[in-house]
Enzyme design. Structure first.
Site, PDB file in Angstrom:
ATOM      1  N   ALA A   1       4.514   2.366  -0.100  1.00 14.70           N
ATOM      2  CA  ALA A   1       5.823   2.714   0.478  1.00 14.70           C
ATOM      3  C   ALA A   1       6.865   2.770  -0.644  1.00 14.70           C
ATOM      4  O   ALA A   1       6.672   3.473  -1.626  1.00 14.70           O
ATOM      5  CB  ALA A   1       6.202   1.734   1.588  1.00 14.70           C
ATOM      6  N   SER A   2       7.933   2.001  -0.541  1.00 14.20           N
ATOM      7  CA  SER A   2       9.041   2.141  -1.498  1.00 14.20           C
ATOM      8  C   SER A   2       8.755   1.569  -2.887  1.00 14.20           C
ATOM      9  O   SER A   2       9.582   1.732  -3.794  1.00 14.20           O
ATOM     10  CB  SER A   2      10.314   1.521  -0.932  1.00 14.20           C
ATOM     11  OG  SER A   2      10.817   2.334   0.116  1.00 14.20           O
ATOM     12  N   LEU A   3       7.621   0.934  -3.084  1.00  8.28           N
ATOM     13  CA  LEU A   3       7.228   0.601  -4.455  1.00  8.28           C
ATOM     14  C   LEU A   3       6.901   1.875  -5.234  1.00  8.28           C
ATOM     15  O   LEU A   3       6.708   1.832  -6.449  1.00  8.28           O
ATOM     16  CB  LEU A   3       6.027  -0.343  -4.472  1.00  8.28           C
ATOM     17  CG  LEU A   3       6.266  -1.785  -4.022  1.00  8.28           C
ATOM     18  CD1 LEU A   3       5.072  -2.663  -4.405  1.00  8.28           C
ATOM     19  CD2 LEU A   3       7.533  -2.369  -4.617  1.00  8.28           C
TER      20      LEU A   3
ATOM     21  N   TYR B   1      21.038   2.465   0.348  1.00 10.84           N
ATOM     22  CA  TYR B   1      19.612   2.750   0.171  1.00 10.84           C
ATOM     23  C   TYR B   1      19.299   4.061   0.885  1.00 10.84           C
ATOM     24  O   TYR B   1      19.757   4.276   2.011  1.00 10.84           O
ATOM     25  CB  TYR B   1      18.800   1.610   0.761  1.00 10.84           C
ATOM     26  CG  TYR B   1      17.337   1.659   0.443  1.00 10.84           C
ATOM     27  CD1 TYR B   1      16.886   1.937  -0.853  1.00 10.84           C
ATOM     28  CD2 TYR B   1      16.390   1.394   1.422  1.00 10.84           C
ATOM     29  CE1 TYR B   1      15.539   1.964  -1.152  1.00 10.84           C
ATOM     30  CE2 TYR B   1      15.040   1.402   1.135  1.00 10.84           C
ATOM     31  CZ  TYR B   1      14.625   1.694  -0.149  1.00 10.84           C
ATOM     32  OH  TYR B   1      13.279   1.721  -0.438  1.00 10.84           O
TER      33      TYR B   1
END
Length: 383
Positions: free
Chosen positions: A60-62, A167
């Site tokens: 995901a957002s990694l 974000y």
């Protein structure tokens, strides 16, 4: 086995036993040496397939720090520039300010999330992005990246670029800019500049070795004894925000666009290679100046609600401004981020510490479990 191994094994084992998590891979390095690594629980509970160090888990957002690092490499080579307007590369991307005027979004705004864009799941009803049909990059909408960004551009910005922080889908827009500038897919750009040089062979936008891919699970409810296996199309409520829409099969769909903000999967061992490279100044992929832009607070005048009180933000990572305010044992200057499939990473430069926590349980593996690991690690057992 040392005392740290025993304590961490016990703590994580209890989380698996009581049903807070299905599976997890954890790796910790200090001073460039791995001081802890273990796998827990199941990659596929129903098939009784154990989690192993080779298990591939959705990031995901990694994904964002990896794509940001690739963008930094393009900046170093002069292919793109921080003050480039997005319209230099994407002529159609002209979202309006809340008052109807237009202020150019620069690449620096995309990189540090001051663009005025947001995410659908940040609002209780996913609006206004839901009505515009905007994908957050986690579902499998069938849209092309360009079509998704055209829809995104049709929605007014939350604020004038450069005047606040939120974000956002900025990294997806950045990915489209990178593709246009390089005339090649984002997956190839990231491989050329980051995952290839670092030999992160298991970190990709498209998982072909599906036998190694962990099944995604959603947190157990009050009526469940264990997390539930995610459906082909699923949704999980993010407390204080709205539902996150998931499509776990997206990572296996070659027709899904590469989401620069949420589209990759990989292993904990691979991700540690990246973090250690950044911690040691970027040698092999980036210059120290680029690493500084990624890991230093570049928005000191803005609150960073997605990270919480006491945090700032660089280009790709949240940064601890004030450990006490952030309610963390991590040192000031620690940089970190997480992913909504249940992942968290951080680097504490003062302690020369790099931590990767990958789970297949959303959202517990992101929101609560890492705090347990942090308290165990920092409880007087680190140098």
């Amino acid at each position: 086995m040392g005392i740290l191994d025993e304590i961490l094994d016990k703590v994580v084992g209890e989380e698996i036993t009581i049903g807070n998590l299905v599976g997890a891979n954890i790796i910790v390095a200090q001073g460039g040496r791995v001081i802890y690594e273990n796998s827990f629980g199941f990659a596929d509970r129903e098939q009784q397939k154990q989690m192993t160090p080779e298990t591939i888990i959705r990031l995901a957002s990694l994904t964002k720090p990896l794509v940001t690092a690739a963008a930094m490499a393009l900046l170093e080579s002069g292919i793109i520039k921080l003050d480039d307007q997005v319209t230099k590369w994407l002529s159609y991307f002209v979202p309006k300010n809340p008052d109807g005027t237009v202020t150019p979004i620069q690449l620096r705004h995309l990189l540090n999330h001051t663009s005025g864009l947001g995410y659908g799941f940040l609002s209780a009803d996913n609006e206004p992005y839901k009505s515009a049909g905007v994908s957050d990059g986690l579902d499998d909408s069938g849209l092309s990246l360009e079509e998704n960004l055209r829809r995104l551009a049709s929605v007014p910005l939350l604020f004038k670029p450069g005047t606040s922080w939120c974000y956002s889908l900025s990294t997806d827009v950045l990915g489209a800019v990178m593709e246009k500038a390089c005339q090649k897919p984002l997956s190839e750009i990231v491989e050329e500049h980051v995952t290839g040089p670092l030999k992160m062979s298991d970190t990709t936008f498209l998982v072909k070795d599906v036998d190694r891919l962990a099944v995604a699970y959603a947190d157990k409810s009050a009526d469940d004894e264990a997390p539930r296996r995610m459906e082909a199309e699923d949704r999980v409520l993010l407390d204080g925000c709205g539902p996150i829409h998931y499509a776990p099969g997206r990572i296996m769909n070659p027709r899904a666009y590469p989401s620069g903000g949420a589209g990759m999967a990989g292993t904990a061992r691979d991700y540690l290679k990246f973090l250690e490279t950044i911690r040691q100044g970027g040698v092999a992929i980036l210059k120290k100046k680029s690493v500084s832009l990624m890991t230093e607070d570049l928005v000191p005048d803005f609150e960073v609600p997605a990270a919480g009180p006491g945090f700032g933000f660089g280009m790709g990572f949240a940064v601890v401004r004030d450990s006490e305010m952030a309610n963390t044992a991590k040192s000031r200057g620690t940089y970190e981020w997480g992913g909504v499939y249940g992942a968290k990473m951080y680097v504490d430069p003062e302690r020369e510490l790099s931590v990767v926590i990958l789970t297949n349980t959303a959202l517990y593996g992101l929101m609560h479990f890492p705090t347990i690991i942090e308290k165990t690690l920092y409880g007087g057992r680190l140098g």
